[in-house]
Design an enzyme around this catalytic site. Structure first.
Site, short mmCIF file in Angstrom:
data_model
loop_
_atom_site.label_atom_id
_atom_site.label_comp_id
_atom_site.label_asym_id
_atom_site.label_seq_id
_atom_site.Cartn_x
_atom_site.Cartn_y
_atom_site.Cartn_z
N CYS A 173 0.84 -1.20 0.00
CA CYS A 173 0.00 0.00 0.00
C CYS A 173 0.88 1.27 0.00
CB CYS A 173 -0.97 -0.06 1.17
SG CYS A 173 -2.32 1.09 0.96
N HIS A 221 -3.80 -5.17 0.35
CA HIS A 221 -3.30 -5.63 1.65
C HIS A 221 -3.32 -7.16 1.74
CE1 HIS A 221 -2.96 -1.81 3.82
NE2 HIS A 221 -3.94 -1.41 3.02
N GLU A 253 -2.09 -8.92 3.94
CA GLU A 253 -2.14 -9.37 5.34
C GLU A 253 -3.56 -9.48 5.87
OE1 GLU A 253 -1.32 -6.48 4.20
OE2 GLU A 253 -1.73 -4.81 5.54
N SER A 266 0.93 -14.44 38.31
CA SER A 266 -0.43 -13.91 38.51
C SER A 266 -1.47 -15.00 38.33
CB SER A 266 -0.68 -12.82 37.48
OG SER A 266 -0.71 -13.41 36.19
N GLY A 267 -1.03 -16.17 37.88
CA GLY A 267 -2.01 -17.21 37.53
C GLY A 267 -2.37 -17.12 36.06
N GLY A 268 -2.02 -16.00 35.40
CA GLY A 268 -2.33 -15.82 33.98
C GLY A 268 -1.33 -16.56 33.09
N VAL A 269 -1.65 -16.58 31.80
CA VAL A 269 -0.85 -17.37 30.85
C VAL A 269 0.58 -16.86 30.73
CG1 VAL A 269 -0.74 -18.19 28.48
CG2 VAL A 269 -2.94 -17.67 29.49
N ASP A 270 0.74 -15.54 30.55
CA ASP A 270 2.06 -15.02 30.21
C ASP A 270 3.08 -15.28 31.33
OD1 ASP A 270 0.69 -14.14 28.04
OD2 ASP A 270 0.54 -12.07 28.72
N SER A 274 2.94 -17.40 33.69
CA SER A 274 3.14 -18.83 33.92
C SER A 274 4.11 -19.42 32.89
CB SER A 274 1.81 -19.58 33.83
OG SER A 274 0.89 -19.04 34.73
#
Ligand code: XMP
Length: 506
Positions: free
Chosen positions: A79, A167, A169, A220-224, A226
């Site tokens: 573009c 585009h 993408e 934190s118990g969250g994915v990242d 962990s």
């Protein structure tokens, strides 16, 4: 040497999407602001120039001398990127009379062009621009057009440089991924960047970087966080200490459950019960920002105190992921990340940062987690805010209210899993409103709290729609909550989308 592709960002909203597509093709790529191309291009196999909110002839347009890049490596302008190549080489880009937005069909003008290899004639591409190329400079050959756009794609003779005005993408460009794949082939990229290869290289890099140093990490118990923990644990074993703080505003039973999961994963975790500290600091506070600050500050204090009990810590691990990095580098500064719960921690503790997921998108973090053998329920959990239920209790937070909310939330989430709805929504939760209303229970009149159920579908939390949950399910949840949770006699469902609303209420 890790081979990679570089995407120069001229401010388009779809720059991150280009990176996503390239990653889906098992190829490592990095996004740089348009004027920050690294001097050292070792390992770089090709460059993509993104789109832009500007026109090439705008006085504010982002410009760099493209002849300094052309010819060094394979180059693809998308573009605005394509229009800049034309503009700087003496061609013409003009505002279109009819702006072309949406679908168009490609007609090929040259057989056997490497970029268009294997694409079907007439393939749908997605256009989105108010400008168009009206004259190509000499040495630029058109390779495809559409009904309205004569120069939809071109190649520069004697160079491995291409430009496309559409585009590739965007998903609506049917064979866009194939086109990007062709460009990777032109760059000679092996497409062997997978979760397994990421883990192997990252673990090695972490070992080299950290040696025998000690690292501390807040879970934190969250994915990242962990996944960071398991990666670091794989690299440096017991030199990693993790701290998981219970501020009293986690989901019901979450602290114990997650702690067990972490221990199961072989992590060295210290679980800290700091409920009382948080509840007493929050007493009497009703302002939402103030509540967030108190929770953030309390968290830092607890973490700091625990860290000081350990000796010789040099590094702080963090679960920063790529969208955070791109946002903070954003040239247009349009996206502002507002939820940094533990901002200020590294400075305060005088530690160096180690962020092994800095280069990954969320779904890649999940794939890496699964590859590391982590439990799917830990990987596929909904996002949950750092201040936890603290931003879902409107008005003053008390332990009693937290218990009411935990019980209602537990019923909602359990039923959601039972009915197979959990994986269909981006995130869900219950909000405790500071509103009491009249009800009847048996022969008695009640005067109790109202809770709101929230469930949204989303791709990235930037925008979200309310989830159209089945009425039967909502009826069941409402019944269960009102019958089983003392203190609640009314349940409502939030049917607002973001924008203009937000996902959380506070
Ligand atoms: P909003 O409410 O802004 O939420 O639509 C977007 C996403 O961010 C999460 N969120 C937070 N996360 N601390 C966090 O760690 C916070 O203060 C916070 N506020 C919102 C929200 O759960 C959603 O995923």
């Amino acid at each position: 040497m890790l081979e990679k592709l570089i995407i120069l960002d001229f401010g388009s909203q779809t720059t991150q999407l280009i990176a996503r597509r390239i990653r889906e093709l098992n190829t490592y790529c990095e996004v740089y602001p348009y004027n920050k191309l690294p001097e050292d291009l070792t390992g770089v196999r090709g460059i993509i120039l993104s789109g832009s909110p500007y026109s090439v002839y705008d006085s504010k347009a982002f410009r760099i001398p493209l002849d300094e890049i052309r010819g060094r490596l394979p180059l693809l302008g998308i573009c605005y990127g394509a229009q800049s190549l034309v503009d700087q080489a003496g061609g013409k880009v003009e505002s279109c009379e009819t702006r072309e937005y949406g679908r168009a069909h490609l007609e090929f003008k040259q057989a056997d062009d490497a970029l268009l290899k294997g694409l079907q004639p007439g393939t749908t591409v997605w256009m989105s621009h108010g400008d168009t190329i009206t004259a190509l400079p000499s040495g630029f050959d058109v390779i495809a057009g559409t009904e309205d756009v004569p120069y939809a794609a071109f190649r520069i003779e004697g160079e491995q440089t291409w430009g496309v005005q559409f585009h590739p993408e965007i998903y609506h460009s049917e064979e866009g991924t194939k086109l990007l794949g062709n460009f990777l082939d032109i760059c000679g990229m092996k497409r062997d960047w997978t979760p397994a290869s990421f883990i192997e290289t990252t673990v090695q890099e972490l070992r080299n970087k950290l040696g025998d140093d000690k690292v501390i990490l807040a879970l934190s118990g969250g994915v990242d966080s962990s996944v960071v923990a398991v990666l670091l644990n794989k690299a440096i074993g017991s030199n990693l200490t993790c701290i998981f703080v219970d501020h009293g505003l986690l989901r019901k039973g979450e602290f114990e459950r997650v702690l067990q999961d972490y221990e199961h994963l072989g992590l060295n975790v210290i679980g800290v019960n700091a409920k009382e500290k948080f509840f007493s600091a929050l007493k009497g506070v009703t302002d939402p920002e103030e509540k967030r600050k108190i929770i953030g500050r309390g968290f830092i204090e607890v973490f700091d105190e625990e860290a000081h009990k350990l000796e010789g810590i040099k590094w702080l691990g963090q679960g920063t992921i790529y969208p955070d990095v791109i946002e903070s580098l954003s040239i247009t500064g349009m996206v502002i990340k507002s939820h940094h719960n533990v901002g200020g921690l590294p400075e305060r503790m005088n530690l160096r940062l180690v962020e092994p997921l800095r280069t990954l998108f969320k779904d890649e973090v999940r794939r890496v987690g699964l590859e590391l053998g982590m439990m799917p329920h830990l990987i596929h959990r909904h996002p949950f805010p750092g201040p936890g239920l603290g931003i879902r209790i409107l008005g003053e937070i008390t332990e009693e209210k937290a218990t009411i909310l935990q019980n209602a939330d537990d019923i909602y989430m359990s039923l959601m899993r039972e009915w197979g709805l959990y994986d269909q929504v981006w995130q869900a939760g219950v909000i405790l409103l500071p509103v009491r209303s009249v009800g009847v229970m048996g022969d008695e009149r009640t005067y109790e709290y109202t809770v709101a159920l929230r469930a949204v579908t989303s791709m990235d939390a930037m925008s979200a729609d309310w989830a159209h949950l089945p009425y039967d399910f909502l009826a069941k949840v409402s019944n269960e909550i009102i019958n089983k949770v003392r203190g609640v006699n009314r349940v409502v469902y939030d049917i607002s989308s973001k924008p203009p609303s937000t996902i959380e209420w506070e």
